[in-house]
Design a protein around this motif. Structure first.
Motif, PDB file in Angstrom:
ATOM      1  N   PHE A 121       2.414 -10.506  -1.631  1.00 48.58           N
ATOM      2  CA  PHE A 121       1.733  -9.228  -0.729  1.00 48.58           C
ATOM      3  C   PHE A 121       2.116  -9.499   0.617  1.00 48.58           C
ATOM      4  O   PHE A 121       1.466 -10.344   1.148  1.00 48.58           O
ATOM      5  CB  PHE A 121       0.394  -8.766  -1.019  1.00 48.58           C
ATOM      6  CG  PHE A 121      -0.069  -7.538  -0.254  1.00 48.58           C
ATOM      7  CD1 PHE A 121      -0.119  -6.471  -1.020  1.00 48.58           C
ATOM      8  CD2 PHE A 121      -0.570  -7.658   1.218  1.00 48.58           C
ATOM      9  CE1 PHE A 121      -0.150  -5.229  -0.393  1.00 48.58           C
ATOM     10  CE2 PHE A 121      -0.937  -6.404   1.648  1.00 48.58           C
ATOM     11  CZ  PHE A 121      -0.885  -5.292   1.242  1.00 48.58           C
ATOM     12  N   ALA A 122       3.105  -8.854   1.480  1.00 50.09           N
ATOM     13  CA  ALA A 122       3.377  -9.277   2.410  1.00 50.09           C
ATOM     14  C   ALA A 122       2.727  -8.361   3.571  1.00 50.09           C
ATOM     15  O   ALA A 122       2.436  -7.320   3.618  1.00 50.09           O
ATOM     16  CB  ALA A 122       4.983  -9.002   2.984  1.00 50.09           C
TER      17      ALA A 122
ATOM     18  N   VAL B 170       8.914  -3.018  -5.850  1.00 53.29           N
ATOM     19  CA  VAL B 170       7.760  -2.686  -5.204  1.00 53.29           C
ATOM     20  C   VAL B 170       6.597  -2.214  -6.055  1.00 53.29           C
ATOM     21  O   VAL B 170       6.901  -1.294  -6.763  1.00 53.29           O
ATOM     22  CB  VAL B 170       7.828  -1.603  -4.051  1.00 53.29           C
ATOM     23  CG1 VAL B 170       6.550  -1.484  -3.502  1.00 53.29           C
ATOM     24  CG2 VAL B 170       8.760  -2.119  -3.019  1.00 53.29           C
ATOM     25  N   GLU B 171       5.350  -2.700  -6.116  1.00 56.86           N
ATOM     26  CA  GLU B 171       4.353  -2.292  -6.840  1.00 56.86           C
ATOM     27  C   GLU B 171       3.311  -1.638  -5.850  1.00 56.86           C
ATOM     28  O   GLU B 171       2.761  -2.345  -5.125  1.00 56.86           O
ATOM     29  CB  GLU B 171       3.708  -3.352  -7.598  1.00 56.86           C
ATOM     30  CG  GLU B 171       4.615  -4.232  -8.636  1.00 56.86           C
ATOM     31  CD  GLU B 171       4.949  -3.162  -9.891  1.00 56.86           C
ATOM     32  OE1 GLU B 171       4.178  -2.318 -10.073  1.00 56.86           O
ATOM     33  OE2 GLU B 171       5.951  -3.493 -10.382  1.00 56.86           O
ATOM     34  N   ARG B 172       3.097  -0.122  -5.877  1.00 59.97           N
ATOM     35  CA  ARG B 172       2.269   0.329  -4.861  1.00 59.97           C
ATOM     36  C   ARG B 172       0.995   0.225  -5.482  1.00 59.97           C
ATOM     37  O   ARG B 172       0.569   0.220  -6.770  1.00 59.97           O
ATOM     38  CB  ARG B 172       2.854   1.902  -4.831  1.00 59.97           C
ATOM     39  CG  ARG B 172       4.231   1.983  -4.332  1.00 59.97           C
ATOM     40  CD  ARG B 172       4.659   3.539  -4.484  1.00 59.97           C
ATOM     41  NE  ARG B 172       5.772   3.610  -3.929  1.00 59.97           N
ATOM     42  CZ  ARG B 172       6.293   4.043  -2.852  1.00 59.97           C
ATOM     43  NH1 ARG B 172       5.278   4.488  -1.937  1.00 59.97           N
ATOM     44  NH2 ARG B 172       7.703   4.258  -2.242  1.00 59.97           N
ATOM     45  N   MET B 173       0.059   0.256  -4.531  1.00 58.19           N
ATOM     46  CA  MET B 173      -1.364   0.265  -4.821  1.00 58.19           C
ATOM     47  C   MET B 173      -2.127   1.386  -3.666  1.00 58.19           C
ATOM     48  O   MET B 173      -1.547   1.535  -2.671  1.00 58.19           O
ATOM     49  CB  MET B 173      -2.257  -1.100  -4.569  1.00 58.19           C
ATOM     50  CG  MET B 173      -1.822  -1.698  -3.180  1.00 58.19           C
ATOM     51  SD  MET B 173      -2.370  -3.524  -3.021  1.00 58.19           S
ATOM     52  CE  MET B 173      -0.867  -4.137  -3.810  1.00 58.19           C
TER      53      MET B 173
ATOM     54  N   GLU C 187      -6.972  -8.990  -5.602  1.00 59.18           N
ATOM     55  CA  GLU C 187      -7.103  -8.937  -7.472  1.00 59.18           C
ATOM     56  C   GLU C 187      -5.752  -8.726  -8.191  1.00 59.18           C
ATOM     57  O   GLU C 187      -5.716  -9.349  -9.031  1.00 59.18           O
ATOM     58  CB  GLU C 187      -8.031  -7.763  -7.563  1.00 59.18           C
ATOM     59  CG  GLU C 187      -8.687  -7.532  -8.986  1.00 59.18           C
ATOM     60  CD  GLU C 187      -9.250  -8.823  -9.460  1.00 59.18           C
ATOM     61  OE1 GLU C 187      -9.465  -9.095 -10.717  1.00 59.18           O
ATOM     62  OE2 GLU C 187      -9.909  -9.546  -8.566  1.00 59.18           O
ATOM     63  N   LEU C 188      -4.966  -7.864  -7.540  1.00 63.58           N
ATOM     64  CA  LEU C 188      -3.752  -7.857  -8.427  1.00 63.58           C
ATOM     65  C   LEU C 188      -2.805  -9.035  -8.155  1.00 63.58           C
ATOM     66  O   LEU C 188      -2.170  -9.647  -9.418  1.00 63.58           O
ATOM     67  CB  LEU C 188      -2.873  -6.803  -7.695  1.00 63.58           C
ATOM     68  CG  LEU C 188      -3.397  -5.309  -7.655  1.00 63.58           C
ATOM     69  CD1 LEU C 188      -2.529  -4.417  -7.038  1.00 63.58           C
ATOM     70  CD2 LEU C 188      -3.403  -5.007  -9.264  1.00 63.58           C
TER      71      LEU C 188
ATOM     72  N   VAL D 283       0.900  -1.197   0.041  1.00 61.13           N
ATOM     73  CA  VAL D 283      -0.035  -0.034  -0.052  1.00 61.13           C
ATOM     74  C   VAL D 283       0.923   1.278  -0.106  1.00 61.13           C
ATOM     75  O   VAL D 283       1.823   1.281   0.903  1.00 61.13           O
ATOM     76  CB  VAL D 283      -0.845   0.071   1.280  1.00 61.13           C
ATOM     77  CG1 VAL D 283      -1.918   1.344   1.386  1.00 61.13           C
ATOM     78  CG2 VAL D 283      -1.788  -1.097   1.424  1.00 61.13           C
ATOM     79  N   SER D 284       0.448   2.288  -0.593  1.00 66.55           N
ATOM     80  CA  SER D 284       1.604   3.245  -1.133  1.00 66.55           C
ATOM     81  C   SER D 284       1.941   3.991   0.216  1.00 66.55           C
ATOM     82  O   SER D 284       2.998   4.553   0.437  1.00 66.55           O
ATOM     83  CB  SER D 284       0.580   4.242  -2.167  1.00 66.55           C
ATOM     84  OG  SER D 284       0.602   3.805  -3.347  1.00 66.55           O
TER      85      SER D 284
END
Length: 305
Positions: A185-186, A164-167, A175-176, A148-149
């Motif tokens: 996703f930790a 890192v892929e931010r959401m 869903e990602l 999470v961003s």
């Protein structure tokens, strides 16, 4: 003058009026506390943080009086800290950072005894065997890790060279994963299973733990210093009589047993956001696993897998 019978309607009305006035006076005397707890963002089932807050307030009820709790709207962590600064929120819970300790009054006792910094990767169940079979830390680091961003975890992973892929919010992670936009996703070892269990088709890796020193505190609005002092006193009492550890064991121990942290390989990372005032030297504040597996690696100066 004619006496009024004890059961006369006028006598009953006066009694009811007196009761209402007493109740109103009690409500007026109760200290109002508007809270924004992190668990409001992830699960309506987990209420541990609220129980800790109530414990501290109950410990100080004899000296500080009654209180009334009011949950505020669910917003992002960044927004919650802005509300805290403005006095729109009285207390919130969050992982600490130097920036956040400048925004609110940090009560430096970790609610999770350092275990929220021990993160377990959530993955697609169909990929669990493949990802659990990775042997080298570099292989895990090269995966696409969602975060999470506005969680400090994003910056910590990036500072350690992770992808890192931010959401924008936690609700997006499942869903990602399903779309394979991210590989993992930790989440904290003490929270991961209830959240993962709510999403069919997801699994928690069994071999790895991504660990970094962290402190998860209550933060109080700078406009409520008297509340901060009350909660500090509550911490002193709850630590001294063992009631905090007892609550922790009651609420958190089942998740720890399921996580089997002592059987995992800990990949220890540096946390550049950790404030220098974090009381890492106060052993009673930290869980035994944190003291035995995480803090020695930090003291050696060499993060280790």
């Amino acid at each position: 003058m004619t006496a009024v019978h004890p059961h006369h309607p006028l006598r009953r009305s006066a009694a009811l009026l007196g009761l209402c006035l007493a109740l109103c006076a009690g409500l007026a005397a109760a200290q109002p506390i508007r809270h924004a707890l992190a668990q409001q963002q992830s699960s309506q089932v987990i209420t541990y943080e609220l129980e800790v807050l109530q414990l501290l307030l109950d410990k100080t009820r004899p000296t500080h009086g009654d209180y009334g709790l009011q949950a505020t709207e669910v917003v992002t962590q960044n927004r919650a800290f802005l509300q805290l600064q403005a006095g729109e929120v009285d207390v919130l819970s969050s992982m600490s950072s130097t920036e956040r300790e400048a925004q609110g009054l940090a009560l430096r006792v970790c609610l999770y005894r350092g275990l929220l910094g021990v993160r377990l990767p959530v993955v697609l169940a169909g990929r669990a065997a493949e990802l659990d079979a990775l042997e080298q830390p570099e292989q895990l680091r090269a995966l696409r890790h969602g975060q999470v961003s506005d969680w400090p975890d994003s910056q910590i992973l990036l500072a350690n060279g992770w992808r890192v892929e931010r959401m924008p919010r936690l609700a997006a992670f499942a869903e990602l994963l399903r779309r394979q936009r991210i590989d993992t996703f930790a989440l904290g070892a003490i929270e991961v299973y209830p959240i993962a269990d709510a999403h069919p088709g997801l699994a928690v890796l069994q071999r790895w733990a991504i660990a970094y020193p962290s402190a998860f505190y209550f933060f109080v609005s700078p406009k409520r210093p008297e509340l901060a002092e009350r909660l500090r006193r509550g911490w002193e009492l709850a630590l001294a009589d063992g009631s905090f550890v007892a609550l922790f064991e009651q609420r958190i121990a089942p998740q720890l047993a399921r996580a089997r942290l002592d059987q995992r390989r800990w990949l220890v990372l540096h946390n550049p956001l950790l404030p220098p005032d974090t009381p890492l030297d106060k052993a009673p504040y930290w869980h035994p696993l944190v003291r035995s597996k995480l803090l020695p690696a930090l003291n050696s100066g060499k993060p280790r897998p």
